[in-house]
Design an enzyme around this catalytic site. Structure first.
Site, short mmCIF file in Angstrom:
data_model
loop_
_atom_site.label_atom_id
_atom_site.label_comp_id
_atom_site.label_asym_id
_atom_site.label_seq_id
_atom_site.Cartn_x
_atom_site.Cartn_y
_atom_site.Cartn_z
CB CYS A 73 12.23 -39.56 -109.35
SG CYS A 73 11.18 -39.08 -109.83
CD GLU A 1242 -0.44 -23.98 -85.78
OE1 GLU A 1242 -0.63 -23.82 -84.31
OE2 GLU A 1242 -1.87 -24.75 -86.05
S1 FES Z 1 11.25 -37.29 -106.70
FE1 FES Z 1 11.70 -37.15 -108.66
S2 FES Z 1 10.49 -35.11 -109.58
FE2 FES Z 1 9.23 -35.93 -106.83
#
Ligand code: FES
Ligand SMILES: Cc1cc2nc3c(=O)[nH]c(=O)nc-3n(C[C@H](O)[C@H](O)[C@H](O)COP(=O)(O)OP(=O)(O)OC[C@H]3O[C@@H](n4cnc5c(N)ncnc54)[C@H](O)[C@@H]3O)c2cc1C
Ligand code: HEM
Ligand code: FES
Length: 1801
Positions: A73, A1242
């Protein structure tokens, strides 16, 4: 360099991408272009690891490929050019699991499965380089992967099995694993020895075999030398040369280079915050320059190229540095540096260049003062700087590197002579962002030491401590413990930084750092802090065995989708691919409470790819804005889909933008311009309590009456009373709220949404669109975590998506970005308790009265239900007389919702604290009093239910034995006796949760049997990791007596199981009704099975031919009547207890969970593997709640840590070394419950309160005190540290004590004022108490004393406007001279005012486009001026400024210059009469400027020069006088005071006269305009306003307030300046002469000629004289802003809610900027003298976006008037120039007038 194609391999296949956008990330490409959706997105900021992939590159030297893990990401796609990328899909599949996938699947290491691909790939990258890693290496490789479900134990156990070939549990006592001893020693002899220990044995599983892995593509080996390329994206152009020569050439060929980037990872992350669609940035990447990728050792120096990553830097040190101490210190420091994924990709040179104040790398480099080599690309010259020189910027963030330079290498001595030590402290133990880091180097030979601390806005080089370090080291070596000396060494150095944020806290940690580092340098063994390394994991799972040949029920089967989880084949909403799918992103409110004035989406709509803006107006007719208010729904919720006119929280959805792709939608959403009018906001629980802001008019009440508890409390021998608070908790499901809605024919819809409540989702969407419910089908395959957050939470994504899809008639997806998710969705309710408890002398509870307040937020959501949960406030204790009340507070914050435990964690925490207090009071141990008070079977709980099917005492007893609690307790006590810094604590806490209440106990199941003998099941509940589907499979298999593999649970779909209850309250399995559906089907088939002798498939065919139903849809409820269960009581209680042991570092507040043993009673577990997973996961989530998970907010209650890196959930580092879970073998349960099992999701979470008690024990031991200390939750490191010092709650009265040093007279005055204060301010003061406390705390760091309680420095300012400026000036001088400060603070009552006094300091406020709101002191003008341009704030101001700015354009001035000349002529004539005598010239100036502004603003000739007694003129001067009086005299601060003294009347009269006059002029002018009688060359401001009236929607009142604003702002300031300029010139004849000579040069002897624009532009010397007059006598001495946010000013963080003065008076008189400031010297403004000053060192007109709009106008007028006077008169004065009295009213005036003599020339 024209190449723009990048080439790489993904999972073995070649991929070529033509001109990828430099901002495109690898994850986006993998997911959306290659459809490899196994790479998940959980944070998009590089901190959760869900997107982990393995990246391999060829290493020509080593002749092999090196694999690293990376977060896809944050990696820009261009970075993988020439690399092999492996994703989870590339290494294995469900059909052929990779050994890593197999171990995680079989090891029950997946629950929701969202994180699993990331763990797989992190482990894979490690094993590819290192097939035989140690357990520590494995754990280190997983630090960057977060899991919210499992609690990590099974993940660690599964993956650590690669380190230990015989890994896992020995399953019965042959190996060395802990099960052997536990079973032998702890099993109870008279109980059946049927316990199975250990869930998995990995020994038989496939090993990792490198030879069967995907090979590195030969093509990439051939082409491993990188190509240069140019990539042109929408907003960034990136050049990537591959040699230094090419770099230089490229640099020289480019007109601009915005940045050199290494990897560009940080740059891209920063740039992604900019929403602009065209950000035209040019980046020049230097990471692939081959000369910069090397490590070379020559002449004893290691040259580490700047193109290396941080991991490569560490490896280089490891390989070439000859000092073991260096290597190990650097290894240890970088082990705590984020994660492998980050270190493997980001560059060390990027970290160094970013020069972030708490960068671990910068601190280390500074301490060692390593050298850095720089290349100047313009001159091709190299230079070398030490780290000290490189990082010499004044506030961090700045380096000495010039814009044409790049870093080429780091130079490190290969045989270092220095000893080194390092230290890092984050919010969590282990890898985390640094709160404080430190490093030290020590030269044994010279005894010199260098110590650096990274904690503040700039690195702190501890000079004095360093100086005495060698002395301390010597002492340490002599065995003396110099901690006191160390402390005082720090004190001396830290003193200068006492104004920094969190100074005290950080200073304490720095002491620990110094102690640790010095003892390392001394080579002595001191008691150090907690180490992150752990002993080998000691897991154990004990459960009752079952016979698989009899039934699959009871077997520890792995999660049914585990293989799909670990191979990335499991599909979540965002993985669904739909043709023509569009993407929605939310437009969120930035105000807590405000009316929406306007919404302008035009900028967003103009972005390419944007399709629509959608908001409440798009809800179709018949649809409902608040669709959850419906009689068809069980829970009523008034949450609107979009804000409708008013926003009620920061982050409330206002609308959404729909675009072709997610990125475009998200950026464009930020471009929607929303104008607000702020409304009062209630932000905190304290505020809401004071304001009585409740969701319901009455509290939820349970138990005894008030009288009864009062009586019981009175009778109780011991009474306890107190308050307690527990913070909220973010669900942080790894999958954010996500929905895809697909429109179909006939207004039918299919929804794929991440909900726990599909049925409600169906109803809500139908209500929202106003269509029949049956038109909507909701499908939920699985959730990536739920925990209650998706019971209502997905609505935030789903509702906008369906409105948008309805508008566009296209499928729309809305997948929230993590930040949006965290800012907008509800969380666990924070709660505040006030309690009174009566106990007997033994510590037995007699009575409890508790009032709980929960923060509901802005709408109902589930808050009413949570309030009802107060009925469980007795937790697991018997209270004979209890009364519990709960108020749900309505605040302008996010709407809180259900979260695992649903209200109980708060009340259990409350009772845990009560028990601690009881124990302390009666002198028993906590464990004793808890056991004394536990419920017994048959007791009646507060909720009214009988305690039944309950095993807590038994669990407790077994747990004590299982964990050997008494021994642990004694060992802790012994340990604590000798250990000074580290203390231990141990505690047991229990859980009791009654399930299957009558509310929820209904379930649906749909079962279809296929003729091939397979069975398809849909249940009315949702799989979210809790293993529901797996249990359903087991049940179906058990009923049909077929292998579980034959059964498939498809998904929850409302077209199969309608009107289902939400998946909540841990009772999914209890109620799903599957058994009944299966049994019903079996009934029909059984004869055929019998007929076919048990052959199921044959039986089915025969049954089908016989028309026997092969599908059933059953709705069932829990059977009560058959077992005489009362209709409304809880049928059973899930019970259990946990024993925990912690170690606390009392010098840093860090802690380590060492041991957790849990025993739970689950009746007969349907699947022990799943249930143990739930227990461990819930415990770890509760552990986070109790310790690390803190929702941090600013004073607007805006969440400041809405990121995965900011919000601290537990990590692998926090898993206890010993984590053992046992399922009670003889539990009991209600016979009506399915397979006699108990719900489990829970209850175990509540046992985590034990961590809180254990930490309390450690803290108490450190304090050595036995008094009870209130300890709110969460116990973060900072809180623990404070608690160790016993100063968690400093009392307000201790803030200042000098109050009692005043005289009796003063005291009486104070008392009178105090009375007034409480009468009129008391309420609002209490109301704002919390934000006041915060301001007080933060302001404490800034120079200046607090004055006296309540009044602050009010009286020191003097009681008039004359003494005030001098007093402030002196304070500033003192701060500057004594503390080297550049800012002071003052307290005026509860208001804190900051006064910076250098331009550099003021830069942040001056340039802020957000901090534009005026301070309260302008309020005195409001009755007259209303909220015109001067006084308005926020969006109103922006709109008005835009409207009025053109009026002051130069072209408008020609008309104004005529007017100025005309009135100046009149002035000169009037002045003639005053010639040759001393007179006060100021009133004449005032009238002249008034006439000019009246003429230019209103087009009205007031002629006050001839008619000074006009009512309007008098009225204005009265308003000014009265305003000043009211602000200086406290008795006039209240309305009553004003009325009683007659002030109000006089003021109102004057305001009325002034406003009536303006209104009349406006009416008259409108009339002229309508008749066309206004000269177009002489258009007044008013004319422009009138002409804009319609278009800009201006009311008459709007016009009036603007005109009056200009009347005020345009005359008072200019007249004061004229007066001061005359004063200066009259005292400096030589300069006057020089100015006059200039006039003669311009005008000759003509004294009457009008000034022209050209003349004005030639008045250079006069310009300097006027500027210098405005410097000494700043006409606007202080312009106050009210801070709406915390503001960074230089090194200080100024708290929001305080006032901040832009103070020309202080800056202009700052001796360091203007030496001899009282001396009039116009040459200070010669260009050469201005150059060295900061642009904001001269600011008479203020500066930045909120500067004076009339600046040019004023300068014209000033020059016209002064030049005309000089041309006609000579000016003289005999008075003293300096000592003239100066009144700092809004404008600085002379108290005695401007007395001068004028003589005609
Ligand atoms: S989505 Fe890439 S490190 Fe969290
Ligand atoms: C998820 C995450 C976790 C992190 N955790 C930590 C942590 O625990 N502790 C810590 O201290 N830091 C941490 N950091 C900070 C991290 O170390 C830096 O952001 C990173 O090293 C910057 O390198 P880069 O390659 O991304 O820089 P780039 O994006 O390439 O560049 C960043 C800046 O440096 C300049 N620059 C880069 N290289 C050169 C060069 N050779 N010459 C001149 N200028 C150059 C660029 O112009 C740009 O301004 C973390 C960062 C992330 C993203
Ligand atoms: C020497 C003369 C003047 C001085 C020293 C002066 C100074 C200032 C200062 C310091 C401010 C900022 C106040 C704050 O931030 O609180 C200001 C604002 C303002 N001034 Fe002036 N001013 C002068 C003349 C004028 C004139 C002649 C006009 C109108 C014709 C004018 C109109 C305004 C207005 C409308 C504002 C508010 C602007 C805004 O908030 O956007 N000023 N002035
Ligand atoms: S299984 Fe790890 S986040 Fe759900």
């Amino acid at each position: 360099m024209a190449n723009s194609t990048i080439t790489f391999f993904v999972n073995g296949n070649e991929v070529r991408v033509q001109n990828p956008d430099p901002e495109l990330t690898l994850s986006t490409f993998l997911r959306y272009k290659l459809n490899l959706t196994g790479t998940k997105l959980g944070c998009e900021e590089g901190t959760c690891g869900a997107c982990t992939v393995a990246i391999a590159r060829w290493n020509a030297l080593e002749k092999r490929a090196r694999f690293v893990s990376a977060n896809a990401c944050i990696v820009p796609l261009y970075l993988v050019d020439g690399a092999l990328v492996l994703t989870v899909e590339g290494i294995g599949s469900q059909k052929r699991l990779h050994p890593i996938q197999e171990r995680l699947s079989s090891g029950n290491a997946t629950q929701c499965g969202f994180c699993s691909p990331g763990f797989v790939m992190a482990a894979y990258a490690l094993l590819r380089n290192n097939p035989t890693p140690t357990a520590d290496e494995i754990r280190a490789a997983l630090v960057g992967n977060l899991c919210r479900c499992t609690g990590y134990r099974p993940i660690l156990e599964a993956l650590e099995s690669f380190a230990n070939p015989s890994g896992g549990c020995c399953m019965g006592g042959q190996g060395g694993c802990p099960c052997k001893e536990s079973t032998k020693e702890n099993s109870v002899p008279d109980k059946e020895p049927l316990l199975i220990c250990g869930l998995v044995n990995y020994e038989q599983m496939r090993k990792f075999d490198e030879s069967s892995e995907i090979i590195f593509p030969p093509k990439l080996i051939m082409q491993h030398r990188q190509q240069s390329f140019v990539l042109k994206g929408k907003r960034v152009t990136l050049y990537r040369p591959t040699s230094l020569e090419a770099l230089s050439a490229t640099f020289k060929s480019l007109v601009t280079v915005d940045r050199f980037v290494s990897t560009g990872i940080k740059m891209r992350l920063d740039h992604s915050m900019n929403p602009s669609p065209t950000a035209n940035a040019v980046w020049l990447s230097i990471q692939h320059i081959h000369e910069l990728k090397n490590v070379v050792v020559s002449d004893g120096i290691i040259h580490i190229g700047s193109g290396l990553t941080i991991s490569e830097f560490v490896v280089a040190i490891r390989a070439h540095c000859k000092s073991e101490q260096y290597v190990s210190t650097i290894d240890e420091l970088f082990a705590k540096y984020s994660s492998d994924q980050v270190k493997n990709t980001v560059s060390w040179s990027g970290a160094l260049s970013s020069a972030l104040p708490t960068s671990d790398l910068c601190t280390l480099f500074l301490a060692l003062n390593w050298r850095i080599r720089l290349l100047n690309l313009s001159t091709s010259e190299y230079r070398t700087l030490t780290a000290d020189q490189f990082l010499s910027g004044s506030y961090g963030r700045k380096t000495a590197m010039e814009s044409v330079e790049i870093i080429t290498a780091l130079l490190v001595p290969s045989v270092p002579k220095l000893g080194i030590a390092a230290f890092k402290h984050g919010k969590r133990l282990g890898a985390d962002d640094s709160v404080l880091n430190a490093a030290a180097s020590y030269d044994e030979a010279t005894g010199s030491c260098r110590i650096v601390v990274g904690a503040f806005q700039r690195p702190l080089i501890l000079d004095k401590s360093s100086a005495c370090a060698s002395f301390l080291i010597a002492k340490l070596r002599n065995g003396e413990c110099p901690s006191d000396s160390i402390a005082s060494a720090i004190d001396a150095d830290f003193e200068q930084f006492s104004v920094e944020n969190e100074f005290d806290y950080k200073k304490r940690i720095a002491k620990a750092a110094l102690t640790d580092m010095l003892s390392v340098l001394a080579g002595t063994v001191q008691e150090g802090g907690l180490s992150i390394t752990r002993n080998a994991l000691e897991p154990l799972q004990l459960f009752k065995g079952s016979d698989p040949s009899i039934s699959p029920v009871g077997r520890p089967l792995r999660h049914a989708a585990a293989d799909r989880h670990t191979t990335g084949e499991a599909e979540y909403v965002d993985d669904i691919r739909i043709h023509e799918l569009k993407h929605a992103a939310l437009v969120l409110s930035t105000e807590a409470h405000a009316r929406i004035i306007s919404i302008d989406p035009s900028s967003a709509l103009a972005v390419e790819g944007v399709l629509a803006y959608v908001d409440a107006k798009d809800i179709p007719p018949g649809g409902k804005l608040r669709p959850s208010l419906s009689p068809l729904l069980m829970v009523q919720d008034d949450t609107p889909v979009f804000a409708d006119g008013v926003v009620e929280m920061i982050g409330q959805p206002i609308g959404c933008i729909v675009a072709d792709d997610v990125e475009t939608a998200r950026r464009a959403a930020q471009l929607v311009n929303v104008e607000y009018e702020k409304l009062p906001a209630i932000l905190t629980m304290e505020d809401a309590i004071v304001a009585q802001s409740y969701l319901l008019p009455k509290p939820m009440q349970f138990g005894k009456s008030q009288e009864e508890v009062d009586k019981a409390l009175k009778a109780a021998p011991i009474l306890l009373e107190g308050e307690l608070e527990i913070g909220g908790q973010e669900h942080l499901c790894m999958e954010t709220q996500s929905s895809i809605v697909v429109p179909q024919e006939n207004d039918e819809w299919t929804l794929y949404t991440s909900t726990q409540n599909p049925s409600d989702a169906q109803y809500l969407c139908a209500n929202l669109l106003g269509i029949p419910v049956c038109n909507i089908v909701v499908k939920v395959k699985r959730l990536g975590g739920g925990f209650g957050g998706k019971a209502t939470g997905d609505h935030i994504a789903r509702a906008p998506a369906i409105v948008a899809a309805n508008k566009l008639r296209k499928p729309v997806s809305c997948v929230l970005h993590r930040y949006d998710d965290m800012i907008t969705t509800g969380k666990r309710h924070p709660a505040l308790f006030k309690y009174r408890v009566g106990i007997d002398d033994d510590g037995r509870l007699l009575t409890v009265h508790v009032v709980q307040y929960i923060q509901a937020g802005y709408s109902m959501d589930h808050s009413v239900l949570i309030a009802i949960m107060i009925q469980y406030a007795d937790a697991c204790y018997r209270v004979p007389a209890m009364r519990a009340e709960c108020w749900a507070l309505k605040t302008h914050t996010c709407s809180n919702t259900g979260f695992r435990g649903f209200g109980r964690p708060q009340t259990f925490f409350f009772m845990e604290t009560v028990m601690a207090e009881v124990a302390q009071r009666v002198g028993k141990t906590l464990n004793e009093v808890k056991k004394l008070n536990l419920f017994n079977e048959g007791d009646r709980a507060l909720c009214g239910s009988t305690i039944r099917n309950y095993c807590l005492p038994k669990c407790w007893q077994e747990l004590e034995r299982f964990s050997d609690f008494d021994k642990l307790y004694k060992e802790c006590e012994e340990f604590n006796k000798t250990s000074r810094r580290i203390k231990r604590g141990v505690a047991i806490s229990g859980t009791v949760q009654g399930l299957t209440s009558h509310w929820f106990e209904m379930g649906n199941a749909h079962v279809q049997i296929m003729l091939d003998g397979t069975v398809r099941v849909n249940v009315g509940h949702v799989e979210m990791g809790q293993g529901l589907n797996t249990k359903m499979i087991q049940i179906a298999a058990a009923v049909f007596k077929i292998p579980h593999e034959k059964i498939n649970v498809i998904e929850m779909a409302t077209d199969k199981t309608a009107n289902a209850f939400p998946t909540a309250s841990s009772i999914g399995t209890d109620v799903c009704g599957l058994a009944k559906a299966c049994e019903k089907l079996l009934e029909g088939i059984q004869p055929h099975i019998d007929q076919h002798e048990g052959d199921f498939v044959k039986a089915l065919m025969s049954a089908w031919i016989a028309k026997v139903p092969l599908q059933a849809n059953e709705t069932v409820k829990v059977e009560r009547e058959a077992h005489n269960m009362p209709p409304r009581e809880l049928t059973y209680f899930t019970t259990g207890a946990a024993c925990v042991l912690v170690e606390v570092d009392c010098a840093t507040g860090e802690h380590k969970l060492k041991l957790v043993d849990i025993i739970m009673d689950l009746g007969d577990s349907i699947n022990p593997a799943i249930d143990i997973g739930q227990i461990e996961g819930a415990f770890m989530q509760g552990y986070g709640l109790m310790t690390s998970e803190e929702i941090e907010t600013d004073c607007n209650d805006q969440i400041t840590n809405a990121t995965v890196s900011g919000y601290k959930i537990p990590t692998v580092h926090m898993v206890p070394e010993r984590f053992r879970v046992k399922l009670l073998e003889n539990g009991k349960n209600y016979p009506g419950q399915i397979y006699r099992s108990k719900g489990i999701g829970e209850p175990p979470l509540l046992t985590a309160t034990a961590v809180h008690s254990a930490i309390r024990m450690a803290i108490d031991s450190y304090r050595g005190k036995v008094d009870f200390q209130r300890l709110d939750s969460p116990l973060t490191a900072k809180r623990i540290l404070n608690a160790c010092q016993g100063n968690l709650f400093p009392s307000f009265t201790s803030i200042h004590s000098s109050f009692f040093t005043h005289s009796i007279d003063e005291m009486l005055y104070f008392v009178a004022l105090l009375l007034i204060f409480f009468l009129f301010y008391g309420r609002s003061f209490v109301y704002k108490w919390k934000s006041f406390k915060r301001r007080k705390r933060m302001a404490a760091l800034i120079p200046g004393d607090d004055g006296i309680p309540l009044f602050g420095n009010l009286f020191e300012l003097g009681r008039n406007s004359e003494t005030m400026p001098q007093s402030i000036l002196e304070r500033a001088k003192k701060a500057r001279d004594q503390l080297n400060g550049e800012i002071i603070k003052m307290w005026v009552m509860h208001q804190c005012v900051f006064l910076p006094f250098t331009g550099e300091m003021m830069q942040s406020i001056i340039e802020s486009t957000e901090e534009i709101n005026k301070g309260e002191d302008y309020d005195i003008l409001e009755p007259w001026l209303g909220r015109g341009l001067l006084l308005s704030g926020g969006d109103k101001w922006r709109a008005r400024r835009k409207l009025l700015a053109p009026t002051f354009h130069f072209t408008m001035f020609s008309g104004y210059i005529d007017i100025m000349n005309r009135h100046t002529k009149i002035l000169l004539d009037v002045l003639e009469n005053q010639s040759r005598k001393e007179f006060d010239i100021y009133p004449f100036m005032k009238r002249c400027t008034l006439d000019v502004i009246c003429d230019t603003a209103m087009g009205k000739d007031l002629d006050s020069l001839h008619h000074p007694e006009q009512p309007y003129v008098k009225a204005i001067s009265n308003i000014m006088r009265l305003g000043m009086k009211a602000s200086m005299q406290p008795h006039l601060w209240s309305r009553l005071g004003k009325w009683l003294t007659g002030w109000q009347k006089e003021h109102d009269n004057s305001v009325k006269i002034a406003q009536d006059f303006t209104n009349e002029v406006i009416a008259e002018r409108m009339d002229y305009l309508s008749r066309g009688e206004v000269d177009s060359n002489r258009k007044a401001l008013l004319d422009m306003l009138i002409s804009e009236k319609e278009q800009s929607n201006l009311s008459m009142e709007d016009i009036r307030e603007e005109v009056d604003t200009f009347m005020f702002a345009g005359h008072d300031t200019t007249s004061a300046t004229l007066g001061w300029t005359i004063w200066c010139l009259s005292h400096h004849p030589d300069m006057q002469q020089k100015a006059y000579d200039e006039m003669k040069e311009i005008f000759g002897d003509d004294i009457d000629r009008d000034c022209t624009k050209d003349d004005i532009s030639r008045m250079n010397y006069l310009d300097r004289c006027i500027k210098e007059a405005m410097r000494i006598f700043s006409p606007v001495p202080f312009a106050i802003r009210q801070l709406g946010q915390d503001l960074q000013m230089g090194p200080y963080l100024l708290p929001c809610g305080s006032s901040l003065a832009i103070a020309p008076y202080l800056v202009h008189r700052n001796e360091r900027i203007y030496p001899n400031p009282e001396i009039f010297d116009p040459d200070r403004f010669l260009p050469e003298n201005c150059n060295s000053r900061h642009p904001y060192d001269y600011i008479p007109f203020s500066a930045g976006p909120r500067n004076c709009i009339g600046q040019k106008f004023a300068m014209y007028q000033l020059k016209i008037v002064v030049s005309s006077i000089l041309r006609r008169f000579k000016l003289k004065s005999d008075r003293d120039f300096v000592s003239i009295s100066k009144l700092a009213e809004v404008v600085l005036k002379s108290g005695e007038g401007i007395n001068v003599v004028i003589e005609n020339r």
